[in-house]
Design a protein around this motif. Structure first.
Motif, PDB file in Angstrom:
ATOM      1  N   GLU A 102       0.828  -1.210   0.000  1.00 34.16           N
ATOM      2  CA  GLU A 102       0.000   0.000   0.000  1.00 34.16           C
ATOM      3  C   GLU A 102       0.860   1.256   0.000  1.00 34.16           C
ATOM      4  N   TYR A 107      -1.631  -0.729  -4.889  1.00 28.90           N
ATOM      5  CA  TYR A 107      -3.075  -0.936  -4.985  1.00 28.90           C
ATOM      6  C   TYR A 107      -3.769   0.207  -5.728  1.00 28.90           C
ATOM      7  N   GLY A 109      -4.299   3.295  -5.282  1.00 27.08           N
ATOM      8  CA  GLY A 109      -5.190   4.211  -4.585  1.00 27.08           C
ATOM      9  C   GLY A 109      -6.465   3.595  -4.071  1.00 27.08           C
ATOM     10  N   GLY A 110      -6.631   2.283  -4.249  1.00 27.81           N
ATOM     11  CA  GLY A 110      -7.854   1.626  -3.795  1.00 27.81           C
ATOM     12  C   GLY A 110      -7.857   1.427  -2.282  1.00 27.81           C
ATOM     13  N   THR A 111      -9.049   1.236  -1.745  1.00 27.14           N
ATOM     14  CA  THR A 111      -9.192   0.958  -0.322  1.00 27.14           C
ATOM     15  C   THR A 111      -8.659  -0.443  -0.031  1.00 27.14           C
ATOM     16  N   VAL A 112      -7.789  -0.557   0.951  1.00 27.10           N
ATOM     17  CA  VAL A 112      -7.211  -1.856   1.314  1.00 27.10           C
ATOM     18  C   VAL A 112      -8.116  -2.520   2.345  1.00 27.10           C
ATOM     19  N   GLN A 113      -8.521  -3.770   2.053  1.00 32.87           N
ATOM     20  CA  GLN A 113      -9.474  -4.469   2.905  1.00 32.87           C
ATOM     21  C   GLN A 113      -9.004  -5.899   3.193  1.00 32.87           C
ATOM     22  N   HIS A 117      -7.609  -8.143  -0.146  1.00 36.01           N
ATOM     23  CA  HIS A 117      -6.162  -7.931  -0.103  1.00 36.01           C
ATOM     24  C   HIS A 117      -5.458  -8.855   0.878  1.00 36.01           C
TER      25      HIS A 117
END
Length: 542
Positions: A102, A107, A109-113, A117
């Protein structure tokens, strides 16, 4: 294509998943299938390197220098296969890897979940083991107990895994407890039913149930669990308590575990060759003489802190026909009371590794006791350093000799910090770790035992013999019988004119196997056996 077996545990912790996974590995190896075993540990520590032995037990070190869970020692001993850092994965290492990606912007700029992930990273770690050596089967043990919040991402990852690689390539095996209730006079299957229900709520239907119990599982209970847990009755496997972990593969073979696993994974049925393993178990249960070995340690309240040492001693005892009895001695007790009170009558002494000053003087006292009384002695890591301090103080005339670890400003630091450790700040994963070569001097006990000029052993330490004192030690009768190839680091010391006195800076216990005991432990056990026989032949006073 590589096949995948996932081993989960239910009802209680310490159910024996590691031994079951190792035993299945042994059974597959006996059928000429290549196997690698992976441990997924739910704790957030990156590795167990900084964890207390009282909490975690032994830290097992792989050839490539990973500090891992002690179960990897079982994997190696049962399958005769060396593991690597790829075979040990923790929640901490998974989150660390994802956060590093991250930070690098991988990623986009995507939300890391957690999903996808974290679960993708877990699946990738499993695939790495398969890609590294391309084994026929990868067995993955998921640490913890089904229902624990910590293990949920791992369980979700292995649920997805069957979809990724194909149903015919994945086997889910659940290890559970079937307790005997004395007041009711019967075994109860309800804990297993609830555990399987919890697993199924996550989306995992076990293919095989391995039932831990202290007595045979009646056919009626097998049928009941088969119906309630939706598992074929032939896949309900009894894993009755055994006197030795080395008997477990034979028990599971008789129960048909390997046969059912091969059916589910659609692998060829081959004739197993367990003759060598059977011989090991037969010799274990039919010793010819009793021997008692003392272990002088700092963490003796938890025997798992010295698990590989115990197993290495057991391997050599089996090879020599000995009925091994261990006398656990807290090194702190030797600092306040007479050494003879705790050590008198032992046939041999082992002083294993450890860290910190607590109990060190007790270890040094034990070394002196073994040296003075001609008792077979084996020192490991800190055990070697204590041997050096004992010699410096009691033979070489350096009364205030010590290790720089325990007395940084001492006048005679006969054990000193490795030069490359001078600027190290982080504690985890920064020691001298993993496999290193050692050159053996000819005409020494070490050479007699190894029968080699160069050996390779695993290390885990920061401090080493101080070469400023090497000549003084040699002149006073000490023997340096193993060094690094450049001669800079002292790896093995021994004392001539002693029945058996040898100590190593490395950890030979990590490479001992039931089928091939380590040469140092074998030599030690033979010396112990000789002393035991001699003691038994002394006539009793009238």
């Amino acid at each position: 294509m590589t096949k995948f077996v996932f081993v989960t545990g239910g009802v209680v912790s310490s159910i024996g998943k590691g031994i079951v996974a190792s035993s299945l590995g042994r059974l597959l190896k006996s059928r000429d299938y290549s196997v690698s075993i992976l441990k997924l540990d739910p704790y957030i520590n990156v590795d167990p390197g900084t964890m207390s032995p009282f909490q975690h037990g032994e830290v097992f070190v792989t050839e490539d220098g990973a500090e891992t869970d002690l179960d990897l020692g079982h994997y190696e001993r049962f399958t005769d296969t060396s593991m690597s850092r790829l075979n040990s994965v923790t929640t901490g290492s998974i989150y660390q890897a994802v956060l590093n990606k991250e930070r690098r912007g991988e990623y986009m700029g995507g939300t890391v979940q957690v999903i996808p992930h974290i679960t993708n990273e877990i699946k990738d770690r499993i695939q790495r083991v398969a890609n590294n050596t391309n084994p026929d089967v990868v067995i993955t043990e998921i640490g913890g107990t089904v229902g624990d919040i910590e293990s949920l991402p791992f369980l979700e990852a292995i649920r997805q895994f069957r979809k990724d690689v194909g149903r015919q390539n994945v086997l889910y095996m659940h290890v559970t407890l079937v307790p005997w209730i004395p007041s009711a006079g019967e075994m109860k299957t309800k804990p297993t039913q609830h555990s399987v229900k919890e697993l199924r709520s996550i989306g995992i239907q076990p293919d095989i149930l391995v039932c831990r119990c202290d007595r045979p599982l009646p056919p009626g209970l097998k049928l009941k669990m088969s119906e309630f847990c939706d598992v074929p009755v032939e896949c309900v496997i009894t894993a009755q308590d055994a006197s030795s972990i080395y008997e477990v593969p034979l028990i599971l073979e008789r129960e048909g575990l390997a046969q059912q696993a091969l059916n589910i994974l659609q692998l060829e049925h081959r004739q197993p060759d367990l003759s060598q393993w059977q011989t090991i178990v037969d010799r274990l249960y039919r010793p010819t003489h009793k021997i008692e070995v003392g272990i002088v340690g700092k963490y003796v309240q938890l025997n798992d802190a010295y698990l590989s040492v115990i197993e290495a001693l057991r391997h050599s005892a089996i090879a020599t026909g000995g009925d091994l009895h261990l006398r656990w001695i807290n090194s702190e007790d030797l600092e306040t009371e007479e050494v003879e009170k705790y050590l008198e009558g032992v046939n041999g002494l082992v002083v294993p590794g450890g860290f910190g000053i607590r109990g060190v003087d007790g270890k040094i006292g034990a070394v002196k006791y073994a040296r003075d009384r001609q008792i077979p002695f084996l020192g490991l890591c800190l055990g070697m350093q204590c041997s050096v301090i004992d010699w410096a103080r009691n033979v070489a005339g350096l009364d205030d000799a010590n290790s720089a670890e325990f007395d940084p400003t001492g006048k005679h630091p006969v054990i000193n910090l490795l030069p490359e450790q001078q600027d190290v700040v982080d504690l985890g994963g920064t020691m001298r770790l993993g496999l290193y070569p050692c050159r053996i001097e000819p005409n020494t006990l070490a050479h007699k035992l190894y029968q080699k000029e160069v050996i390779y052993e695993r290390h885990r330490h920061r401090y080493e013999f101080n070469n400023a004192y090497r000549n003084l030690f040699l002149e006073s009768g000490y023997k340096v019988s193993g060094t690094s190839p450049d001669g800079r680091l002292v790896e093995i010391i021994e004392l001539p004119n002693h029945p058996f006195f040898i100590a190593t800076q490395f950890h030979p216990e990590f490479q001992s196997r039931p089928s091939e005991p380590h040469p140092l432990f074998n030599g030690f056990m033979q010396a112990v056996m000789t002393r035991s026989h001699a003691a038994s032949e002394i006539p009793t006073p009238v």
